[in-house]
Design a protein around this motif. Structure first.
Motif, PDB file in Angstrom:
ATOM      1  N   LEU A  38       1.058   5.104   0.514  1.00 22.96           N
ATOM      2  CA  LEU A  38       0.331   6.162   1.202  1.00 22.96           C
ATOM      3  C   LEU A  38       0.905   7.498   0.745  1.00 22.96           C
ATOM      4  O   LEU A  38       1.982   7.906   1.185  1.00 22.96           O
ATOM      5  N   THR A  89       0.860  -1.185   0.000  1.00 19.72           N
ATOM      6  CA  THR A  89       0.000   0.000   0.000  1.00 19.72           C
ATOM      7  C   THR A  89       0.888   1.224   0.000  1.00 19.72           C
ATOM      8  O   THR A  89       1.739   1.387   0.876  1.00 19.72           O
ATOM      9  N   TYR A 141      -3.715   6.252   8.060  1.00 17.23           N
ATOM     10  CA  TYR A 141      -3.288   4.852   8.140  1.00 17.23           C
ATOM     11  C   TYR A 141      -2.070   4.599   9.029  1.00 17.23           C
ATOM     12  O   TYR A 141      -1.864   3.478   9.472  1.00 17.23           O
ATOM     13  N   GLU A 181       5.014  -3.823   3.752  1.00 16.82           N
ATOM     14  CA  GLU A 181       3.592  -3.724   3.428  1.00 16.82           C
ATOM     15  C   GLU A 181       3.141  -2.325   3.020  1.00 16.82           C
ATOM     16  O   GLU A 181       2.215  -2.178   2.238  1.00 16.82           O
ATOM     17  N   ARG A 182       3.780  -1.294   3.590  1.00 16.60           N
ATOM     18  CA  ARG A 182       3.353   0.087   3.328  1.00 16.60           C
ATOM     19  C   ARG A 182       4.561   0.955   3.037  1.00 16.60           C
ATOM     20  O   ARG A 182       5.632   0.744   3.591  1.00 16.60           O
TER      21      ARG A 182
END
Length: 190
Positions: A121, A119, A130, A151-152
């Motif tokens: 952002l 993800t 988030y 993951e991010r």
């Protein structure tokens, strides 16, 4: 997914606050592995209904090393902004994303995207929503990008207006962009 997309595109939750009227812009596919959460569509994106279809999108695709074919394939890349519609213009640019969208839609959309592996952002609104207020500024949040991987990944907005930020923060292009590109291509190949 078709039902959810139809519901999102029919949303009129904040219609009274939208100067150009509602036109929710999202890109969703059940098998998408990358999710991009940005701010809100600009006027050009509002006109075309195509997310990131502007100069900011050109920069973002360059950052990701993705061509338009892959970027706009909803089965590879999902796009869900914090605000789905153009929020209007303020004194120094577009207004912030409308606050109604994320609480109303994000959880349902995320539940319909089971294969997301990365993800992105983009901008302070997505990062605060988030990641919380772990760091006082966008720059500090992005500078600590390693804490959120794999993951991010927090990113600055790729707007041409952010050229000054990029000049002041050369570590972003030197350190984070190569890692971002590698992770994007790793995820898409899996």
């Amino acid at each position: 997914m078709k039902t959810l997309l139809a519901e999102v595109r029919a949303c009129r939750l904040c219609e009274a606050h939208l100067p150009l009227g509602p036109r929710p812009v999202v890109q969703l596919g059940e098998r998408a592995r990358i999710l991009i959460i940005g701010q809100a569509p600009g006027t050009r994106v509002h006109e075309t209904g195509i997310p990131w279809n502007d100069a900011s999108g050109d920069t973002l695709r360059r950052w990701l090393a993705l061509d338009r074919t892959v970027f706009y394939d909803p089965e590879q890349v999902a796009i869900m902004p914090m605000g789905f519609c153009y929020p209007g213009r303020g004194k120094s640019g577009d207004l912030p994303p409308r606050p109604e969208c994320a609480p109303a839609w994000h959880a349902r959309i995320l539940a319909a995207l089971p294969d997301i592996r990365l993800t992105l952002l983009i901008g302070q609104y997505a990062q605060r929503y988030y990641l919380g207020q772990r760091y006082p500024t966008l720059t500090e949040t992005v500078r600590h990008w390693r804490e959120f991987t794999p993951e991010r990944l927090p990113l600055p907005h790729p707007s041409p207006r952010n050229r000054y930020w990029l000049t002041k923060n050369p570590w972003f292009e030197r350190e984070e962009l190569p890692a971002l590109r590698a992770r994007v291509h790793e995820v898409l190949k899996s």
